[in-house]
Write an enzyme that holds these catalytic residues in place. Structure first.
Site, PDB file in Angstrom:
ATOM      1  CG  HIS A 265      -2.742  -3.096   8.007  1.00  0.00           C
ATOM      2  ND1 HIS A 265      -3.861  -2.798   8.142  1.00  0.00           N
ATOM      3  CD2 HIS A 265      -2.293  -2.662   5.979  1.00  0.00           C
ATOM      4  CE1 HIS A 265      -4.652  -2.880   6.672  1.00  0.00           C
ATOM      5  NE2 HIS A 265      -3.460  -2.585   6.006  1.00  0.00           N
TER       6      HIS A 265
ATOM      7  CD  GLU B  14       9.041  -2.739 -15.959  1.00  0.00           C
ATOM      8  OE1 GLU B  14       8.992  -3.401 -14.380  1.00  0.00           O
ATOM      9  OE2 GLU B  14       7.654  -2.399 -15.436  1.00  0.00           O
TER      10      GLU B  14
ATOM     11  CG  ASN C 203      14.048  -5.583  -9.817  1.00  0.00           C
ATOM     12  OD1 ASN C 203      15.067  -5.959  -9.778  1.00  0.00           O
ATOM     13  ND2 ASN C 203      13.198  -4.873  -9.072  1.00  0.00           N
TER      14      ASN C 203
ATOM     15  NE  ARG D 207       9.880  -8.859  -9.600  1.00  0.00           N
ATOM     16  CZ  ARG D 207       9.973  -7.431  -9.534  1.00  0.00           C
ATOM     17  NH1 ARG D 207       9.445  -7.264 -11.349  1.00  0.00           N
ATOM     18  NH2 ARG D 207       9.778  -6.833  -8.497  1.00  0.00           N
TER      19      ARG D 207
ATOM     20  CB  CYS E  16      14.971   2.269 -10.591  1.00  0.00           C
ATOM     21  SG  CYS E  16      13.428   1.518 -12.379  1.00  0.00           S
TER      22      CYS E  16
END
Ligand code: PEP
Ligand code: MG
Length: 779
Positions: free
Chosen positions: A393, A635, A658, A669, A706
């Site tokens: 937060h 991916e 990724n 990763r 992306c």
């Protein structure tokens, strides 16, 4: 259903109950005696000696001993009633060694009827402790850290009760004051250093918010300086507590009203859920019960906060840990209302270096979101957290304030003092402590250059991403929270190439229903104006945990039950999300992308759920989107071998480099040891991506990328050389990438890249960089 009360219950429910009423007089009597000793004129060591005697007598124990932490993570016997006096200041145990060391290591009490049978038992003959069979030990805590251990021992087998542990813990709070008072040991010792204390130091962490901040350190450690522990008049303390709680609620309401943060976005929701926690009756009840046991209101708040901190070490669930920080934040706030400004203004008010500094960098183990707002925002230029994660937060609020943040800066609080110079390099995930003049100057320069570059990039805002030879490249941003949305326009991006829908799910306390999801997506659409947005359906599992789903115990979560696998096994979740997207997209172009698809049939199933939801809406006579496109994230490597069939079905493909590369190289990763092991600019990656480009061109399917790879100008240049005409990057990368594109001549690049696929090198980065320099490309 709101889960906050249940969650708070889980956090504050004590490992040991609060004193039963029958124990109260004993506890109060002991506290009163300890208080008398503390108030006396004796030297600290004498007071300590008296206290151990008082405890031993009161708890009917033959032995009471106090160990104090010394440099090198050692617990030294400082005082004893019952063990051999000659052992005092001679017996030392490493943290983790023996039962005392175990209490120190775990920051948790132990109570053993037969201590010698415990696997961690270590006999120290010089103490004479072989005579004692049972042992109870509790940690002495200060600021969440163990600074000592207090133990009692008995000759006979004794089952210490939960109430007795509670009594000893309460006394430990008084001892914490004595130990940290500076008389027994030098206060500096309580800031364990690694021998480098005064040398410049670089600490690596992880990027939570990019950017650079140079300033002086403000150690945000809630300072619980409670000196009056024992209540003179319990009813009066109840009343004080009640008044302080009401005052605190009022002040929080005001803070919410006055906050200069935008009224929209998840940071609002974060602050609202924080406010709800403050109203939780379970937390208040625990404090109130502690007052009933004879503590002052302040001591009761501190006591419950200590309990919570100890529980924190046992809680691994990230969401619950986050709530714990909120509770700590509230405890500090409540103390302020009880005894006047303390932790919030105290450190700033008392320290001239900090008071006079214009640039402050907050260093904290972790903190609640509202605590950040207590600091003067005009001076705050950075935040460093020992813990911290991008979805914490406080991170969300820091991003809303545009403050650079580095998280996971391990042990930093032990390495730095209040007011020392510090540099936060959020972009490169590093922190410099006590940097020399020269380093400081370089960073200040770099900050200036960055600011100038930022200004230059903003001039590119209204210019197209087009190469020198006129090829248009679609440059999009990745987003996940409403606070990301303004970047779409500030940066002059073409659209949102990846909207990670799971991020808003992760910062909530309960699963959003269709209406709540529709509200989020409607805002995304309206804030994107007419620019296109690709919504990726829920990609949870692996490291993206939703607090309200019980976490799966998986050996290999990255390859586990996640993303589309969950969505297809629990189709209602996906259907509801698609329904919300369709309803939000009325009259607009809707693009939906499915994550972690491993085979064509998974895409088919997902698409049929989309069709079903579209049909459902039209059967109800509702208007639908102007157009609907369905695509996949590429991916999972298996999809590479199904491209012809896949491309007949999908409207677009976006490469998630990724995950794709993590599975391609079998290299986690998230593992820092592997992060530089394989290069994206390498023959296997470039050849693979070239194949994808060729297939998509042949099939006439839109292709984008992306993953993080696209955010580096050099890598992005290589992608464009391979044939990508669309990429999606984090907002801060748009400026540099646009500048690179506008300085690029595509023809020679295309020819050059052709020569690379057949090479056998580990990395092609050097070659590609030389090419860029020769050609004057801004990378
Ligand atoms: C990716 O895997 O490259 C990607 C963009 O998705 P995420 O980082 O959200 O897994
Ligand atoms: Mg991914």
């Amino acid at each position: 259903m709101c889960l906050i009360p249940i969650l708070i219950g889980m956090i504050v429910s004590p490992s040991t109950p609060v004193l039963s009423s029958s124990m109260m007089p004993v506890s109060r009597q002991l506290l009163a005696r300890v208080r008398d000793v503390m108030a006396g004129a004796d030297k600290a060591q004498q007071r300590l000696d008296k206290i151990v005697s008082v405890i031993a007598a009161d708890m009917v124990a033959e032995v009471c001993s106090v160990y104090v932490i010394r440099p090198g993570e050692v617990l030294e016997l400082f005082s004893t009633k019952g063990l051999n006096a000659s052992a005092v200041h001679n017996t030392r145990l490493r943290v983790g060694e023996g039962l005392i060391g175990l209490v120190g290591a775990q920051a948790r009490p132990i109570a053993l009827a037969d201590a010698a049978s415990h696997p961690d038992f270590v006999l120290r003959p010089e103490t004479g402790e072989e005579l004692y069979q049972s042992l109870m030990g509790v940690p002495v805590l200060r600021g969440g850290r163990v600074i000592g251990v207090i133990s009692v021992q008995n000759r006979i087998r004794r089952n210490y009760s939960d109430e007795e542990i509670e009594v000893l813990e309460t006394v430990a709070m008084v001892l914490a004051e004595l130990i940290s008072g500076g008389e027994l040991i030098d206060r500096a010792e309580l800031m364990p250093a690694d021998g480098n204390a005064l040398l410049p130091l670089r600490i690596a962490g992880s990027t939570i918010n990019p950017g650079l901040g140079v300033g002086v350190a403000v150690l945000h450690e809630p300072k619980f300086n409670v000196t009056r522990l024992v209540a003179e008049d319990v009813d009066f303390e109840h009343e004080r507590l009640q008044n302080a709680v009401s005052e605190m609620h009022g002040a929080l309401d005001d803070m919410m009203k006055q906050s200069d943060l935008a009224a929209d976005g998840e940071h609002r929701e974060v602050l609202e859920s924080y406010q709800m926690i403050s109203e939780d009756t379970g937390w208040f009840k625990r404090i109130d019960e502690a007052v009933s046991s004879g503590l002052t209101a302040e001591a009761a708040v501190q006591k419950i906060n200590n309990d919570i901190r100890v529980r924190m070490d046992q809680i691994t669930d990230p969401y619950l840990r986050e709530r714990i920080h909120d509770l700590e934040d509230l405890s500090t706030r409540l103390l302020d209302h009880l005894s006047g400004p303390n932790a919030l203004n105290g450190p700033l008010a008392g320290d001239d270096t900090i008071h006079n500094a214009n640039s402050l960098i907050l260093v904290a183990r972790n903190m609640g979101p509202a605590q950040l707002l207590d600091y003067d925002r005009s001076k705050l230029v950075g935040l460093v957290l020992e813990e911290g994660s991008p979805t914490a937060h406080v991170s969300i609020v820091a991003r809303a304030l545009d403050i650079p943040v580095v998280g996971q800066a391990r042990d930093i609080l032990n390495q730095i003092e209040m007011g020392e110079p510090i540099i936060v390099d959020g972009t490169n995930a590093q922190v410099f402590i006590r940097p020399g003049e020269e380093v400081c100057e370089r960073f200040k320069n770099s900050a200036r250059v960055r600011a100038e570059r930022k200004a230059a990039y903003s001039q590119l805002r209204d210019l197209k991403s087009i190469t020198k030879d006129g090829v248009r490249i679609s440059l999009n941003i990745n987003a996940g929270l409403l606070i990301d949305m303004p970047h779409l326009h500030d940066m002059g991006a073409d659209g949102i190439g990846l909207y990670r829908t799971e991020i808003p799910f992760m910062v909530r306390s309960d699963f959003p229903d269709v209406a709540a999801q529709r509200e989020i997506y409607t805002k995304v659409f309206s804030q994107s104006s007419a620019k296109p947005v690709i919504f990726r359906t829920l990609d949870v599992g692996s490291d993206k945990i939703l607090p309200y789903w019980s976490a799966q115990d998986e050996e290999n979560p990255a390859m586990g039950w996640r993303a589309i696998r969950i969505s297809l096994d629990r189709p209602m979740i996906l259907r509801q999300q698609l329904r919300a997207l369709i309803q939000a997209a009325v009259g607009r172009d809707l693009s939906v992308m499915f994550p972690m698809v491993a085979e064509v049939s998974e895409f088919d199933q997902a698409r049929s759920l989309l069709e079903r939801e579209l049909k459902r809406e039209s059967e109800r006579g509702r208007d639908g989107p102007k157009s609907v496109r369905a695509g996949v994230m590429l991916e999972v490597p298996s999809l590479l071998f199904q491209l012809p069939v896949l491309l007949e079905r999908v409207d677009f493909v976006s490469v998630g480099s990724n995950d794709l590369c993590q599975f391609l190289f079998a290299a986690d990763r998230g593992n820092p040891r592997l992060s530089k092991r394989y290069d994206m600019l390498s023959p296997p990656v470039l050849s693979m991506l070239r194949d994808v480009v060729v297939h998509c061109e042949k099939a006439g399917v839109d292709l984008s990328l992306c993953g993080e790879m696209a955010a580096d100008p050099l890598d992005a240049m290589a992608l464009i050389g391979i044939g990508f005409r669309s990429i999606s990057v984090q907002p801060s990368a748009v400026g540099p990438i646009k500048a690179m594109i506008r300085s690029l001549d595509l023809k020679p690049l295309g020819q050059y890249v052709e020569t690379l696929y057949g090479l056998s090198q580990h990395s092609l980065r050097g070659n590609i960089l030389s090419f860029a320099k020769d050609q004057g490309v801004k990378v």
